[in-house]
Scaffold this active site. Structure first.
Site, short mmCIF file in Angstrom:
data_model
loop_
_atom_site.label_atom_id
_atom_site.label_comp_id
_atom_site.label_asym_id
_atom_site.label_seq_id
_atom_site.Cartn_x
_atom_site.Cartn_y
_atom_site.Cartn_z
N TYR A 116 42.90 176.20 25.99
CA TYR A 116 43.22 177.26 26.95
C TYR A 116 41.94 177.77 27.61
O TYR A 116 40.99 178.12 26.91
CB TYR A 116 43.94 178.44 26.28
CG TYR A 116 45.33 178.59 26.84
CD1 TYR A 116 45.51 178.94 28.18
CD2 TYR A 116 46.46 178.34 26.07
CE1 TYR A 116 46.77 179.03 28.73
CE2 TYR A 116 47.73 178.43 26.62
CZ TYR A 116 47.88 178.77 27.95
OH TYR A 116 49.13 178.85 28.50
N GLU A 175 41.89 179.96 30.69
CA GLU A 175 42.17 180.86 31.82
C GLU A 175 40.87 181.50 32.30
O GLU A 175 40.04 181.93 31.50
CB GLU A 175 43.16 181.94 31.40
CG GLU A 175 44.58 181.41 31.36
CD GLU A 175 45.59 182.48 30.97
OE1 GLU A 175 45.19 183.56 30.53
OE2 GLU A 175 46.80 182.21 31.13
N ASP A 226 45.46 170.83 55.63
CA ASP A 226 46.01 170.20 54.43
C ASP A 226 45.73 168.70 54.58
O ASP A 226 46.44 168.00 55.30
CB ASP A 226 47.50 170.50 54.35
CG ASP A 226 48.17 169.80 53.17
OD1 ASP A 226 47.51 168.99 52.49
OD2 ASP A 226 49.36 170.07 52.94
N THR A 274 45.47 167.05 47.82
CA THR A 274 45.81 166.47 46.52
C THR A 274 44.64 165.59 46.10
O THR A 274 43.80 165.22 46.93
CB THR A 274 47.07 165.58 46.62
OG1 THR A 274 46.84 164.56 47.59
CG2 THR A 274 48.30 166.38 47.00
N LYS A 302 46.21 160.86 46.05
CA LYS A 302 46.64 159.97 47.13
C LYS A 302 45.47 159.04 47.49
O LYS A 302 45.03 158.30 46.63
CB LYS A 302 47.19 160.80 48.28
CG LYS A 302 48.46 161.56 47.83
CD LYS A 302 49.10 162.42 48.89
CE LYS A 302 50.30 163.16 48.30
NZ LYS A 302 50.89 164.13 49.26
N ARG A 308 46.90 163.03 39.22
CA ARG A 308 47.86 163.86 39.94
C ARG A 308 47.40 165.31 39.88
O ARG A 308 47.27 165.87 38.78
CB ARG A 308 49.24 163.70 39.29
CG ARG A 308 50.41 164.25 40.06
CD ARG A 308 51.69 163.56 39.63
NE ARG A 308 51.66 162.17 40.07
CZ ARG A 308 51.97 161.78 41.31
NH1 ARG A 308 52.37 162.65 42.21
NH2 ARG A 308 51.89 160.51 41.64
C1 LIG Z 1 51.70 165.20 49.12
C2 LIG Z 1 51.47 166.38 49.97
C3 LIG Z 1 51.57 167.69 49.46
C4 LIG Z 1 52.14 168.00 48.10
O1 LIG Z 1 51.50 167.47 47.04
P1 LIG Z 1 52.22 167.49 45.61
O2 LIG Z 1 51.11 167.18 44.67
O3 LIG Z 1 53.31 166.50 45.65
O4 LIG Z 1 52.76 168.89 45.40
C5 LIG Z 1 51.25 168.74 50.29
N1 LIG Z 1 50.87 168.53 51.57
C6 LIG Z 1 50.80 167.30 52.09
C7 LIG Z 1 50.37 167.13 53.51
C8 LIG Z 1 51.11 166.19 51.32
O5 LIG Z 1 51.07 164.97 51.86
#
Ligand SMILES: *Cc1c(COP(=O)(O)O)cnc(C)c1O
Length: 425
Positions: free
Chosen positions: A56, A58, A202, A228, A231, A237
């Site tokens: 933990y 936090e 994003d 993320t 990807k 993840r």
């Molecule tokens: C994949 C994605 C997310 C979400 O990611 P998760 O890990 O699945 O919650 C948010 N924004 C964009 C643009 C994405 O492609």
């Protein structure tokens, strides 16, 4: 108790052991074209599957609510420092559990309930967390959406500007999950400046390309960048938030922007961080800092262009006429097949992709007119342009005769033979 700590999964839980074995086997045998997926290194897997999960932590390095974090602080600090180095960012928070969480946290830091924010339409390539009515984002905030042009399928920056001037949003958000072209972050920033809005990006899909310099970098322009890590970045993840230190609109406040982001993540939205995953993020950032990663990201784009060109030779219509990045959106309307039918026919042949809305789609999200494919995972396996041509030829054969189950079985065997030359794990 010795047994408890040292028994193998195989002996403790054969159902889960076999499921993991089957899933690993499936990953070995298919052509993975889902553009948001990738294949992590053994080093990343080892960090994730470590006793760091027991702890933990936090709080943040050197400011924890629990004792015993001297080693956790080392790995989280490494993750933060490497993230900042990789993206040349002023501040990094590596605790977000997922991309959706990172977006919630960034919104929480920048906005009050019901504040106005502009993002890309989901069916034009945006994301659920960019204001879809079923998502928290569309419920908690007042989302205004910009579109892509009907003919070019490119973001219409004039529309973004006029919408921003009319609506005066607090935040302008760029980025998405099905946009196959370069995004002009500089132009977005100019528009945000004109209307006095925060600029947020994003970059979940393109982070690996940005890290390697094969897609323009949003970090110099944006107040906040979420991404993320699983990807194109090819890590575990999870997600992170990069930001500027200064808050351009709130200099009087006791907290600067970096502090607001940290506070929104914890205690704002999350509890204990996943330190085993954060250690794996540190490994992923180290891998992405190596020169080979640049070659990898360049090859992702070369592969996507080769795949796109061959699909066009087969008469496929591509949204925006091609790709600049890792993903391709195919408009199937001239092929007499829906996205759902194409997804399942390809799946039976061992080619994984997902059905997807296309801009101005006359159909519904559950049975849209398109499929979305991408090259991050096949490029990780080592495939190059020749294999992309082969994959395009398989896609064309399957879609032209999508009810032919014998053909699907035959292609699945051919794919297994190809994959054997590009082993994983
Ligand atoms: C994949 C994605 C997310 C979400 O990611 P998760 O890990 O699945 O919650 C948010 N924004 C964009 C643009 C994405 O492609």
């Amino acid at each position: 108790m010795k047994d408890f700590f040292n028994k193998n999964l195989e002996d403790v839980d054969s159902a889960i052991f076999n499921t993991i074995k089957n899933e690993t086997e499936r990953q070995k045998n298919v052509i993975e074209l889902i553009p948001s997926e990738n294949i992590v290194s053994k080093a990343v897997l080892q960090a994730m599957g470590s006793p760091l999960t027991n702890k933990y932590s936090e709080g943040y390095p050197n400011k924890r609510y629990y004792g015993g974090n001297e080693f956790i602080d080392v790995s989280e600090t490494l993750a933060i420092e490497r993230a900042k180095q990789l993206f040349n960012a002023e501040h990094a928070n590596v605790q977000p559990h997922s991309g959706a969480s990172a977006n919630i946290e960034a919104f929480f830091a920048l906005m009050q309930l019901k504040d106005k924010i502009m993002g890309m339409r989901l069916d034009h390539g945006g994301h659920l967390t960019h204001g879809h009515p079923v998502n928290f984002s569309g419920t908690f905030y007042n989302f205004i959406h910009y579109s892509v042009d009907k003919d070019t399928h490119l973001i219409d920056y004039d529309e973004v500007r006029s919408l921003a001037q009319k609506e005066r949003p607090k935040v302008i958000l760029a980025g998405g999950s099905a946009y196959p072209r370069i995004i002009d972050f500089k132009k977005f920033k100019e528009i945000a400046d004109e209307v006095g809005a925060y600029f947020m990006v994003d970059m979940a899909h393109i982070a690996g390309l940005v890290a390697a310099g094969v897609h323009p970098d949003p970090v110099p322009f944006a107040d906040v960048v979420t991404t993320t890590t699983h990807k194109t970045l090819r890590g575990p993840r999870g997600a992170m938030i990069l930001s500027k230190t200064e808050d351009r609109f709130d200099r009087e406040n006791k907290k600067n922007l970096a502090q607001k982001i940290d506070f929104a993540v914890f205690p704002g939205m999350q509890g204990g961080p996943l330190e085993h995953v954060i250690a794996a993020k540190a490994v992923c950032f180290l891998e992405a800092l190596q020169p080979e990663f640049k070659n990898y990201a360049q090859q992702i784009v070369k592969n996507a262009k080769a795949l796109a060109a061959r699909l066009q030779d087969h008469g496929f219509k591509l949204i925006s006429g091609g790709t600049d990045n890792h993903l391709i959106l195919i408009d199937l309307q001239n092929k007499n097949i829906t996205g759902k039918e194409a997804e399942s026919a390809l799946d039976r042949a061992g080619i994984c992709c997902n059905k997807n809305m296309i801009p101005y789609d006359p159909k519904t999200p559950f049975n849209p007119s398109g499929i979305r494919i991408g090259t991050p995972a096949v490029t990780t396996r080592g495939m190059k342009e020749d294999e992309m041509k082969q994959i395009a030829d398989w896609i064309a054969r399957i879609i032209a005769d999508f009810k032919n189950e014998n053909l699907q079985k035959q292609v699945a065997e051919e794919i297994k033979a190809l994959n054997a030359k590009f082993p994983i794990y």
